[in-house]
Motif scaffolding. Structure first.
Motif, PDB file in Angstrom:
ATOM      1  N   GLN A 139       2.639   2.361  -1.297  1.00 11.61           N
ATOM      2  CA  GLN A 139       1.423   2.298  -2.121  1.00 11.61           C
ATOM      3  C   GLN A 139       1.031   3.659  -2.679  1.00 11.61           C
ATOM      4  OE1 GLN A 139      -1.595   0.306   0.304  1.00 11.61           O
ATOM      5  NE2 GLN A 139      -1.065  -1.627  -0.676  1.00 11.61           N
ATOM      6  N   ARG A 140       0.119   3.588  -3.674  1.00 15.48           N
ATOM      7  CA  ARG A 140      -0.394   4.825  -4.282  1.00 15.48           C
ATOM      8  C   ARG A 140      -1.611   5.309  -3.490  1.00 15.48           C
ATOM      9  NH1 ARG A 140       0.774   1.462  -8.480  1.00 15.48           N
ATOM     10  NH2 ARG A 140      -1.393   0.755  -8.601  1.00 15.48           N
ATOM     11  N   LEU A 141      -1.484   6.544  -2.979  1.00 17.33           N
ATOM     12  CA  LEU A 141      -2.532   7.147  -2.147  1.00 17.33           C
ATOM     13  C   LEU A 141      -3.082   8.374  -2.856  1.00 17.33           C
ATOM     14  CD1 LEU A 141      -3.950   7.626   0.693  1.00 17.33           C
ATOM     15  CD2 LEU A 141      -2.011   9.146   1.159  1.00 17.33           C
ATOM     16  N   GLY A 142      -4.397   8.493  -2.913  1.00 16.14           N
ATOM     17  CA  GLY A 142      -5.021   9.694  -3.470  1.00 16.14           C
ATOM     18  C   GLY A 142      -5.513  10.607  -2.361  1.00 16.14           C
ATOM     19  N   LEU A 143      -5.282  11.908  -2.502  1.00  9.56           N
ATOM     20  CA  LEU A 143      -5.857  12.907  -1.590  1.00  9.56           C
ATOM     21  C   LEU A 143      -6.749  13.807  -2.439  1.00  9.56           C
ATOM     22  CD1 LEU A 143      -2.678  13.895   0.501  1.00  9.56           C
ATOM     23  CD2 LEU A 143      -4.375  12.109   1.001  1.00  9.56           C
ATOM     24  N   VAL A 202       2.801  13.213   6.234  1.00 15.03           N
ATOM     25  CA  VAL A 202       2.863  11.907   6.888  1.00 15.03           C
ATOM     26  C   VAL A 202       3.013  10.809   5.821  1.00 15.03           C
ATOM     27  CG1 VAL A 202       1.588  10.239   8.297  1.00 15.03           C
ATOM     28  CG2 VAL A 202       1.480  12.690   8.851  1.00 15.03           C
ATOM     29  N   ALA A 203       2.203  10.901   4.762  1.00 18.42           N
ATOM     30  CA  ALA A 203       2.203   9.852   3.726  1.00 18.42           C
ATOM     31  C   ALA A 203       3.557   9.777   3.023  1.00 18.42           C
ATOM     32  CB  ALA A 203       1.085  10.120   2.721  1.00 18.42           C
ATOM     33  N   VAL A 204       4.154  10.928   2.731  1.00 17.67           N
ATOM     34  CA  VAL A 204       5.475  10.942   2.082  1.00 17.67           C
ATOM     35  C   VAL A 204       6.512  10.345   3.042  1.00 17.67           C
ATOM     36  CG1 VAL A 204       7.321  12.490   1.261  1.00 17.67           C
ATOM     37  CG2 VAL A 204       4.956  12.817   0.472  1.00 17.67           C
ATOM     38  N   HIS A 205       6.376  10.669   4.318  1.00 16.52           N
ATOM     39  CA  HIS A 205       7.270  10.102   5.338  1.00 16.52           C
ATOM     40  C   HIS A 205       7.149   8.569   5.379  1.00 16.52           C
ATOM     41  CE1 HIS A 205       9.392   9.792   9.203  1.00 16.52           C
ATOM     42  NE2 HIS A 205       8.386   9.068   9.642  1.00 16.52           N
ATOM     43  N   TRP A 206       5.945   8.061   5.157  1.00 20.68           N
ATOM     44  CA  TRP A 206       5.710   6.606   5.135  1.00 20.68           C
ATOM     45  C   TRP A 206       6.185   5.969   3.825  1.00 20.68           C
ATOM     46  CZ3 TRP A 206      -0.066   6.586   7.178  1.00 20.68           C
ATOM     47  CH2 TRP A 206      -0.058   6.710   8.578  1.00 20.68           C
ATOM     48  N   GLY A 207       6.602   6.791   2.860  1.00 22.57           N
ATOM     49  CA  GLY A 207       7.059   6.233   1.583  1.00 22.57           C
ATOM     50  C   GLY A 207       5.944   5.953   0.594  1.00 22.57           C
ATOM     51  N   CYS A 208       4.792   6.592   0.772  1.00 20.87           N
ATOM     52  CA  CYS A 208       3.699   6.428  -0.202  1.00 20.87           C
ATOM     53  C   CYS A 208       3.945   7.315  -1.413  1.00 20.87           C
ATOM     54  CB  CYS A 208       2.363   6.823   0.417  1.00 20.87           C
ATOM     55  SG  CYS A 208       1.937   5.841   1.864  1.00 20.87           S
ATOM     56  N   GLU A 209       3.383   6.892  -2.559  1.00 18.46           N
ATOM     57  CA  GLU A 209       3.318   7.770  -3.741  1.00 18.46           C
ATOM     58  C   GLU A 209       1.989   8.507  -3.628  1.00 18.46           C
ATOM     59  OE1 GLU A 209       3.445   5.705  -7.446  1.00 18.46           O
ATOM     60  OE2 GLU A 209       5.331   4.699  -6.914  1.00 18.46           O
ATOM     61  N   VAL A 210       2.038   9.838  -3.575  1.00 20.57           N
ATOM     62  CA  VAL A 210       0.806  10.583  -3.319  1.00 20.57           C
ATOM     63  C   VAL A 210       0.305  11.284  -4.574  1.00 20.57           C
ATOM     64  CG1 VAL A 210      -0.324  12.253  -1.820  1.00 20.57           C
ATOM     65  CG2 VAL A 210       1.574  10.888  -0.937  1.00 20.57           C
ATOM     66  N   TYR A 211      -0.969  11.075  -4.865  1.00 18.85           N
ATOM     67  CA  TYR A 211      -1.658  11.650  -6.022  1.00 18.85           C
ATOM     68  C   TYR A 211      -2.692  12.628  -5.483  1.00 18.85           C
ATOM     69  CZ  TYR A 211       0.628   7.886  -8.467  1.00 18.85           C
ATOM     70  OH  TYR A 211       1.601   7.064  -8.979  1.00 18.85           O
ATOM     71  N   VAL A 212      -2.586  13.896  -5.886  1.00 17.42           N
ATOM     72  CA  VAL A 212      -3.455  14.928  -5.305  1.00 17.42           C
ATOM     73  C   VAL A 212      -4.418  15.464  -6.352  1.00 17.42           C
ATOM     74  CG1 VAL A 212      -3.519  17.212  -4.232  1.00 17.42           C
ATOM     75  CG2 VAL A 212      -1.777  15.547  -3.533  1.00 17.42           C
ATOM     76  N   PHE A 213      -5.692  15.524  -5.952  1.00 18.50           N
ATOM     77  CA  PHE A 213      -6.770  15.985  -6.835  1.00 18.50           C
ATOM     78  C   PHE A 213      -7.367  17.250  -6.239  1.00 18.50           C
ATOM     79  CE2 PHE A 213      -7.320  11.909  -9.165  1.00 18.50           C
ATOM     80  CZ  PHE A 213      -6.537  11.093  -8.363  1.00 18.50           C
TER      81      PHE A 213
END
Ligand SMILES: [Zn+2]
Ligand SMILES: [Zn+2]
Length: 321
Positions: free
Chosen positions: A152-156, A169-180
């Protein structure tokens, strides 16, 4: 380093702390610097005792067994209240907190209950392990409470000490990470650590997020995160203290978006996270300061000059395996 009054953190020589029943004395080698320390030292989050020693990301050795252990924010919970009995000791109303209600790790030695300390995985050196103990554990709890699922798409929102560990951790879980963030240096580190996309707090991500975690201590950022999540998505707030919550349109919450805070952690969060951090393995990015430069470390954190996590070197820290 003792907080004499808000804004005045000074070195003092004090008697050695002594262990009470069920407690151990720990010789400190490293102590992470958390934004909560900054809020306690500045008085935004009032200290709960006089002459407080701050610091709740402590790595050191038990003076009785020599074992290397970590001490984190949850100093003690009663184990008997409704929350504790339900496995939610993070909500215990009688809980004590390291470096807030009891003395913490900006010191050569501290005392902690033997049941509330954690073995540190061999992989991590003392200095690298320190930020795992709050930034890491509470970031991990925030990710879990955001409900984000693999892929899933996760925002930080905000990318300091806690977020730079959570992204791993999120990248390890296979999330797509969006950083603000509004810091170019933070966004650069986010890219290095695998962010799919980066932008400013007010920027719209290319697609609505499934979940978000806010790290910036600003209510306005929480509202910006709500605006970026899809219907049904959760925004988890990783902060003990926010500057305030602005009024916002109910449209931002409507369609089953969820806004929730994240309070403290449980010992099982800590143990789960330390094991996961070693398995991934997470690589903390740290900047070190000697103990007596704790005020300078806090100043650097306040000014946004710390990339990753600030860590105080107290004794003679050892490297990891
Ligand atoms: Zn903390
Ligand atoms: Zn309790």
């Amino acid at each position: 380093m003792i907080l004499d009054r808000p804004g005045e953190l000074r070195r003092h020589d004090v008697p050695e702390p002594a262990a009470g029943p069920g407690e151990v004395v720990i010789e400190v080698s490293a102590c992470g610097v958390c934004r909560t320390d900054l809020q306690i030292v500045s008085g935004d989050l009032p200290a709960k005792r006089e002459a407080l020693v701050p610091g709740h990301q402590v790595v050191g050795r038990r003076t009785d067994t020599g074992e290397r252990v970590g001490v984190a924010w949850l100093h003690w919970a009663d184990g008997t209240c409704e929350y504790c009995q339900e496995g939610r000791e993070n909500l215990c109303e009688r809980a004590e907190f390291t470096g807030w209600t009891v003395n913490g790790g900006y010191a050569d030695r501290l005392v902690a209950p033997a049941d509330f300390i954690f073995p540190i995985p061999d992989r991590f050196g003392d200095l690298d392990a320190a930020p795992l103990l709050c930034a890491g554990i509470i970031g991990y709890r925030s990710l879990r409470l955001s409900g984000v699922q693999p892929g899933q798409r996760l925002g930080l929102f905000g990318f300091g000490s806690s977020a730079h560990l959570a992204i791993q951790v999120a990248v390890h879980w296979g999330c797509e990470v969006y950083v603000f963030s509004r810091s170019g240096a933070e966004l650069e580190l986010a890219h290095e650590l695998g962010a799919r996309w980066t932008g400013g707090y007010a920027d719209a991500p290319p697609a609505p997020l499934h979940a978000a975690v806010t790290f910036a201590p600003a209510g306005s950022v929480v509202v910006q995160a709500l605006a970026a999540v899809a219907p049904g998505g959760t925004v988890a707030i990783n902060a003990i203290h926010l500057d305030g919550m602005p009024a916002f349109s109910y449209d931002l919450l409507w369609r089953e978006r969820v806004l929730r805070s994240v309070a403290n952690f449980t010992r099982s969060d800590a143990m789960e996270f330390l094991e996961l951090a070693s398995a991934i393995p997470i690589r903390p990015q740290i900047e070190t300061f000697p103990l007596d430069q704790a005020p300078e470390a806090l100043e650097a954190l306040a000014a946004g000059r710390v990339h990753g996590s600030a860590v105080l070197i107290v004794g003679a820290p050892e490297r990891g395996a």
